[in-house]
Design an enzyme around this catalytic site. Structure first.
Site, PDB file in Angstrom:
ATOM      1  N   ASP A   1       0.817  -1.216   0.000  1.00 56.64           N
ATOM      2  CA  ASP A   1       0.000   0.000   0.000  1.00 56.64           C
ATOM      3  C   ASP A   1       0.853   1.270   0.000  1.00 56.64           C
ATOM      4  O   ASP A   1       0.690   2.149   0.852  1.00 56.64           O
ATOM      5  CB  ASP A   1      -0.945   0.021   1.214  1.00 56.64           C
ATOM      6  CG  ASP A   1      -1.702  -1.281   1.399  1.00 56.64           C
ATOM      7  OD1 ASP A   1      -2.005  -1.932   0.380  1.00 56.64           O
ATOM      8  OD2 ASP A   1      -1.978  -1.649   2.555  1.00 56.64           O
TER       9      ASP A   1
ATOM     10  N   GLU B   1     -11.076  -2.035  -3.710  1.00 53.81           N
ATOM     11  CA  GLU B   1     -10.422  -1.299  -2.639  1.00 53.81           C
ATOM     12  C   GLU B   1      -9.342  -0.386  -3.201  1.00 53.81           C
ATOM     13  O   GLU B   1      -9.122  -0.319  -4.411  1.00 53.81           O
ATOM     14  CB  GLU B   1      -9.823  -2.270  -1.605  1.00 53.81           C
ATOM     15  CG  GLU B   1      -8.756  -3.200  -2.161  1.00 53.81           C
ATOM     16  CD  GLU B   1      -8.270  -4.203  -1.130  1.00 53.81           C
ATOM     17  OE1 GLU B   1      -8.935  -4.387  -0.099  1.00 53.81           O
ATOM     18  OE2 GLU B   1      -7.202  -4.812  -1.362  1.00 53.81           O
TER      19      GLU B   1
ATOM     20  N   HIS C   1      -2.929  -1.604  -5.314  1.00 51.59           N
ATOM     21  CA  HIS C   1      -2.904  -0.510  -4.337  1.00 51.59           C
ATOM     22  C   HIS C   1      -1.813   0.511  -4.661  1.00 51.59           C
ATOM     23  O   HIS C   1      -0.743   0.521  -4.079  1.00 51.59           O
ATOM     24  CB  HIS C   1      -2.742  -1.027  -2.920  1.00 51.59           C
ATOM     25  CG  HIS C   1      -3.299  -0.037  -1.930  1.00 51.59           C
ATOM     26  ND1 HIS C   1      -4.362  -0.327  -1.116  1.00 51.59           N
ATOM     27  CD2 HIS C   1      -2.971   1.239  -1.666  1.00 51.59           C
ATOM     28  CE1 HIS C   1      -4.649   0.735  -0.367  1.00 51.59           C
ATOM     29  NE2 HIS C   1      -3.812   1.703  -0.695  1.00 51.59           N
TER      30      HIS C   1
ATOM     31  N   ARG D   1       4.873  -8.263  -0.403  1.00 48.68           N
ATOM     32  CA  ARG D   1       4.515  -7.184  -1.326  1.00 48.68           C
ATOM     33  C   ARG D   1       5.551  -6.062  -1.236  1.00 48.68           C
ATOM     34  O   ARG D   1       5.676  -5.404  -0.207  1.00 48.68           O
ATOM     35  CB  ARG D   1       3.114  -6.656  -1.004  1.00 48.68           C
ATOM     36  CG  ARG D   1       2.013  -7.698  -1.226  1.00 48.68           C
ATOM     37  CD  ARG D   1       0.673  -7.196  -0.728  1.00 48.68           C
ATOM     38  NE  ARG D   1       0.641  -7.078   0.724  1.00 48.68           N
ATOM     39  CZ  ARG D   1      -0.333  -6.478   1.399  1.00 48.68           C
ATOM     40  NH1 ARG D   1      -1.348  -5.939   0.746  1.00 48.68           N
ATOM     41  NH2 ARG D   1      -0.304  -6.423   2.713  1.00 48.68           N
TER      42      ARG D   1
END
Length: 344
Positions: free
Chosen positions: A44, A216, A282, A311
């Protein structure tokens, strides 16, 4: 010819010889390059550009950390500053996710997702806000402005301004999983009551990966022909085919009218087996230091392992289609050297 005259002739010949000697050609400076990842652990990721610096953050899960640098491609070398640690108890005490740093009305605001440690889960998950009046967000005092008054529990709050009005975007828990909702803002920490609307739901197969139905990480992007764009993440984060979708609203349309928005039928950025990149999602957007280039910053995995782990934060330059929408291309492999953003 006397000796003085002879010396003068020799001197002039030497000067002329030097004058006509070919000059060495100027050497062009080498093009500076970089490779992904920006950070090995970088889910993110978010980047804000202000005052000649880039401020970077990503999900750590346990606090909010900022990295300050003049070159975002070198953020892995930047010093880390923990600017906020959650309280031991309360509605924002655990699962600190997806922080976003925004400069609004001359102050800094951090929007982040959190859950109550005593009752963790989707239904107690909300977006919260911190405020800092200092010039530099890595210093000064952060004041807790509390929970954003969204209609639903949810996550991944973001902010954008259009036509003199500020809007709040987030992923709301409605129905089986999550949808995208938008509302006008009264202040940087409060929404206008009763104005929130849902603008997208997971209706396509690639939005239902990993056994979930999820939209999202919505991020606003201004189109090149005046349209409003929302780039969002689709499917569960552990799904290897986690990808980016796009909503488009025509120039001059009302963002609060669900009919204004059209969903792209295919992902606009997705994993590449050829390049060894999985779980692309994201994201955020930033400019090169000289403002001439557009860059997408996102997270991805190096393995198709069905996990929401590993990630890393990455970035690559993107261009634009003739209709004013972004052309992100394929996610580049970790081994590919990319030219650094212009002006670094």
């Amino acid at each position: 010819m006397n000796v003085c005259s002879l010396l003068r002739v020799v001197f002039l010949s030497a000067v002329l010889a030097v004058g006509v000697r070919p000059r060495a050609s100027a050497q062009a400076p080498p093009v500076r390059t970089f490779t992904n990842p920006l950070r090995d652990e970088g889910p993110d990721p978010w980047v804000t550009q202000h005052g000649g610096f880039y401020y970077y953050t990503n999900t750590t899960g346990k606090n909010i950390t900022l990295w300050k640098t003049k070159a975002v491609s070198e953020v892995h070398e930047a010093p880390a500053t923990i600017v906020w640690t959650p309280p031991a108890t309360g509605p924002n005490s655990t699962q600190i996710w997806a922080p976003e740093l925004h400069r609004l009305d001359g102050k800094w605001y951090l929007y982040y997702t959190a859950t109550d440690k005593a009752n963790p889960g989707d239904q107690s998950r909300h977006v919260f806000v911190l405020e800092n009046a200092g010039a530099d967000p890595t210093t000064g005092t952060w004041v807790d402005r509390g929970q954003v008054n969204t209609r639903y529990p949810g996550l991944d709050g973001s902010v954008f301004q259009q036509g003199g009005q500020r809007y709040f975007l987030y992923s709301a828990y409605v129905g089986p999983q999550s949808v995208l909702a938008i509302a006008p803002m009264q202040t940087p920490w409060a929404l206008a009551a009763g104005k929130e609307v849902i603008i997208a739901q997971p209706t396509l197969a690639w939005e239902k990966g990993g056994g979930r139905q999820i939209l999202e990480g919505p991020e606003f992007l201004a189109g090149q022909q005046g349209q409003l764009l929302v780039i969002y993440s689709a499917s569960a984060c552990w799904d290897d085919n986690y990808c980016l979708g796009m909503l488009t609203a025509p120039k001059g349309s009302d963002p609060l009218n669900p009919a204004s928005w059209t969903k792209a039928t295919a992902p606009v950025f997705q994993p590449s087996a050829k390049n060894g990149v999985w779980g692309t999602g994201h994201n955020c957007f930033t400019k090169s230091p000289d403002g001439r280039q557009d860059w997408i910053v996102y997270h991805a995995k190096a393995a198709a392992d069905g996990k929401c782990e590993g990630r890393s934060a990455r970035m690559q330059r993107f261009s634009w289609n003739a209709d004013g929408t972004p052309r992100f291309g394929e996610p580049v492999p970790l081994t590919e050297r990319q030219p650094a953003p212009s002006g670094e």
